[in-house]
Design an enzyme around this catalytic site. Structure first.
Site, short mmCIF file in Angstrom:
data_model
loop_
_atom_site.label_atom_id
_atom_site.label_comp_id
_atom_site.label_asym_id
_atom_site.label_seq_id
_atom_site.Cartn_x
_atom_site.Cartn_y
_atom_site.Cartn_z
N ASN A 203 84.56 62.61 55.40
CA ASN A 203 84.84 63.82 56.18
C ASN A 203 83.76 63.99 57.22
O ASN A 203 82.65 63.51 57.04
CB ASN A 203 84.80 65.05 55.26
N ASP A 272 88.83 64.88 49.65
CA ASP A 272 89.82 65.27 48.64
C ASP A 272 90.43 64.06 47.93
O ASP A 272 90.98 64.19 46.85
CB ASP A 272 90.93 66.09 49.30
N LYS A 282 85.64 42.24 50.93
CA LYS A 282 86.05 42.90 52.17
C LYS A 282 87.52 42.58 52.43
O LYS A 282 87.93 41.41 52.39
CB LYS A 282 85.17 42.39 53.31
N PRO A 297 88.46 65.32 42.02
CA PRO A 297 88.46 66.64 41.39
C PRO A 297 88.06 67.72 42.39
O PRO A 297 87.31 67.45 43.32
CB PRO A 297 87.39 66.51 40.29
N LYS A 329 91.92 80.52 48.51
CA LYS A 329 91.01 79.51 47.93
C LYS A 329 89.93 80.18 47.10
O LYS A 329 89.53 79.68 46.05
CB LYS A 329 90.32 78.73 49.06
N LYS A 333 89.50 79.11 43.27
CA LYS A 333 88.28 78.41 42.85
C LYS A 333 87.35 79.32 42.05
O LYS A 333 86.27 78.90 41.65
CB LYS A 333 87.55 77.86 44.08
N1 CTP Z 1 85.56 71.59 47.52
C1 CTP Z 1 85.25 71.04 46.30
N2 CTP Z 1 85.90 69.93 45.86
C2 CTP Z 1 86.86 69.36 46.60
C3 CTP Z 1 87.19 69.93 47.85
C4 CTP Z 1 86.53 71.03 48.28
O1 CTP Z 1 84.38 71.55 45.62
N3 CTP Z 1 87.48 68.28 46.14
C5 CTP Z 1 84.84 72.80 47.95
C6 CTP Z 1 84.16 72.69 49.29
O2 CTP Z 1 82.80 72.27 49.16
C7 CTP Z 1 84.26 74.10 49.85
C8 CTP Z 1 85.52 74.65 49.23
O3 CTP Z 1 85.81 73.82 48.10
O4 CTP Z 1 83.17 74.92 49.45
C9 CTP Z 1 86.70 74.67 50.15
O5 CTP Z 1 86.90 73.37 50.71
P1 CTP Z 1 88.12 73.05 51.67
O6 CTP Z 1 88.03 71.64 52.11
O7 CTP Z 1 88.19 74.13 52.72
O8 CTP Z 1 89.34 73.31 50.69
P2 CTP Z 1 90.20 72.40 49.77
O9 CTP Z 1 90.11 72.96 48.39
O10 CTP Z 1 89.84 70.95 49.94
O11 CTP Z 1 91.67 72.69 50.31
P3 CTP Z 1 92.42 72.09 51.61
O12 CTP Z 1 91.91 70.70 51.79
O13 CTP Z 1 93.83 72.19 51.23
O14 CTP Z 1 92.07 72.99 52.77
#
Ligand code: CTP
Length: 390
Positions: A203, A272, A282, A297, A329, A333
Site C-alpha cells: 500500500n 488487505d 522469481k 486478518p 469501521k 473494529k
Molecule cells: N487495518 C487493520 N488490518 C487490516 C486493514 C486495516 O488493522 N487488514 C486498520 C488500519 O490500520 C486502519 C483501520 O484498520 O487503522 C482502517 O483501515 P482501512 O484500510 O481504512 O479499512 P479496511 O478495514 O481495510 O476497509 P476497506 O479496505 O474496505 O476500506
C-alpha cells in the site's frame, strides 16, 4: 517557527551540526549557533555561518553584541544543546556558568532541549544519570541517546541521535506531559506481501504520521513501541522499534505487545490481501498473469476483540467516500477513536494534515502540521482513557 539557539559542545557529533542547522532552516526556523571552546576544532565556523545565515558565537570569537549572553537569551524561543557532553550537562545541573553556553542555560527563559552524546561508560555513570534527572525535574527536555557504535570504538548507549530525529523531537518539545507513565503502541508504515523473492504487493504509506505520533507520544512522556513496516520515514530514534514486513508479522507483534499498552494506534496501511502462494523462484514473465489472493486478518478488529476497559484503540480510516463508512469501521473494529482522512490529505510528503476525529458521539475537525495533529490525536486518546477508568 521558534527562533532556535543551537548550542554545540565538544563531542565528536559536533561535526553533524551543519546538517542539523540545514534541517531546521528547511523547516522554517531561524537559527543562531553558539559553540564552546571544545567544539571549535570539531566543526567549521564558516559552514555554520553559511547554513544558518547568521554570525556564530563562542567565548573565543569576537562578541557580536555588547552582552552576547543577554541578547541571545532575549532573541531565542528555544535553546537546543546538541551534542550535549557530560561536562556541560553537569554544569547545567548545578548552575555553573563559566562559558557562553552554560551562561545561556542560566539566562534564557525559553525551553531547553538537550541531545546528550558521550561514551557509554560516562552515560551509565550514576552521576550523569542523576544530573539528567535533575534537569528533567526542572523542565529540560532530555532527548534519548542512540545505541550502537561510538566514535571511541566502544559500542553501547551514548551516541547522539540522528539530526532528523532531533528535529522531530524539537517540534514536540513544548507538548505537555499528558502521557507520563502511559504505554503507547503504534503500528506504522505499509506492509509488504511477497509474491516471489523480488516482487511485492503493498500500500502507499510513507510512515510520516506514525513517526510524528511516535515523537509526540515520547515528548508527552509515554513509553513508546512502534511496530513499523518498511516505511520511508522511520520513527525517531529513542522509541522501541520493531521492524516487520508482512501483515501477518505485524499482527503477531501487535498481539504480543497489546496487553501492556494503554493506547494502541493503528496508523499502518495494512495490505488487505496477500498472495495465496509464495513462489520460491522469481516468476517468469508471461503475456498474462493472474495472482490468487488470500485475505489478511483485520488486525485492528482482532485487537478490538481483546480490548479491556482500561485500554484505548485509535484507528485511521482513509476514505475516498463518505464519513459514514469511517463511522461503520469504528463500530466494526471496536475502536474508540477513528481518525478520518482523505487520500489527498495524508499521502505524499506534505507536512500538513487535515483530519476529522470521530468518537461514538463526537466529531472534531482538526488541521495543522502532522506534529500538531499527532498531539491532538494523543490528547484525545488519553482523555478517553481517563473517561473510562474510574
Ligand atoms: N487495518 C487493520 N488490518 C487490516 C486493514 C486495516 O488493522 N487488514 C486498520 C488500519 O490500520 C486502519 C483501520 O484498520 O487503522 C482502517 O483501515 P482501512 O484500510 O481504512 O479499512 P479496511 O478495514 O481495510 O476497509 P476497506 O479496505 O474496505 O476500506
Amino acid at each position: 517557527m521558534p527562533r532556535l539557539l543551537l548550542c554545540i559542545t565538544g563531542g565528536i557529533a559536533a561535526y553533524k551540526a551543519p546538517s542539523l542547522v540545514r534541517l531546521f532552516v528547511k523547516r522554517g526556523h531561524e537559527v543562531r549557533c553558539v559553540l564552546t571552546r571544545a567544539a571549535l576544532p570539531l566543526v567549521g565556523i564558516t559552514a555554520l555561518q553559511t547554513v544558518s545565515g547568521n554570525p556564530v558565537y563562542s567565548d573565543d570569537l569576537p562578541a557580536q553584541f555588547d552582552m552576547d549572553h543577554i541578547r541571545l537569551s532575549e532573541w531565542a524561543d528555544m535553546m537546543l544543546v546538541a551534542p550535549a557532553t557530560a561536562n556541560t550537562i553537569a554544569k547545567f545541573a548545578h548552575g555553573i556558568a563559566d562559558n557562553l553556553v552554560s551562561t545561556l542555560a542560566l539566562s534564557v527563559r525559553c525551553k531547553i532541549v538537550i541531545a546528550p552524546a558521550m561514551n557509554t561508560v560516562m552515560w551509565d555513570k550514576p552521576v550523569t544519570q542523576s544530573n539528567l534527572g535533575l534537569l528533567r525535574d526542572r523542565g529540560f527536555f532530555v532527548l534519548p541517546v542512540g545505541v550502537g557504535e561510538l566514535a571511541c570504538g566502544d559500542s553501547g548507549a551514548g551516541r547522539m541521535i540522528f539530526p532528523e530525529s532531533i528535529v522531530e523531537y524539537v517540534a514536540c518539545a513544548q507538548m505537555p506531559k499528558l502521557l507520563a507513565g502511559k504505554k503507547v503502541l503504534i503500528a506504522s508504515g505499509p506492509t509488504q506481501e511477497a509474491i516471489d523473492p523480488v516482487r511485492i504487493l503493498t500500500n502507499k504509506s510513507s510512515g510520516r504520521m506514525g513517526a510524528s505520533l511516535a515523537a509526540a507520544a515520547l515528548a508527552m512522556g509515554a513509553d513508546v513501541t512502534v511496530v513499523s513496516g518498511p516505511a520511508e520515514v522511520l520513527p525517531p530514534e529513542g522509541v522501541k522499534r520493531i521492524d516487520v514486513e508482512s501483515a501477518l508479522q505485524m499482527h503477531d507483534e501487535l498481539h504480543s505487545h497489546f496487553a501492556n499498552a494503554d493506547i494502541t494506534i493503528m496508523a499502518a496501511a495494512v495490505a488487505d490481501y496477500r498472495p495465496a502462494r509464495y513462489s520460491e523462484n522469481k516468476l517468469a514473465r508471461t503475456s498474462e498473469m493472474t495472482i490468487e489472493l488470500q485475505s489478511n486478518p483485520d488486525i485492528a478488529a482482532s485487537l478490538g476483540e481483546k480490548k479491556r476497559n482500561d485500554q484505548t484503540i485509535v484507528c485511521f480510516a482513509l476514505e475516498t467516500g463518505s464519513e459514514d463508512r469511517a463511522v461503520d469501521k469504528m463500530r466494526k473494529k471496536k475502536c474508540d477513536l477513528m481518525v478520518f482522512n482523505k487520500p489527498s490529505d495524508s499521502l505524499g510528503t506534505s507536512d500538513t494534515s487535515a483530519v476529522i476525529l470521530l468518537t461514538d458521539g463526537s466529531r472534531e475537525e482538526i488541521s495543522g502540521t502532522k506534529t500538531s495533529c499527532a498531539q491532538k490525536i494523543l490528547s484525545k486518546a488519553v482523555s478517553m482513557l481517563s473517561d473510562k477508568t474510574p
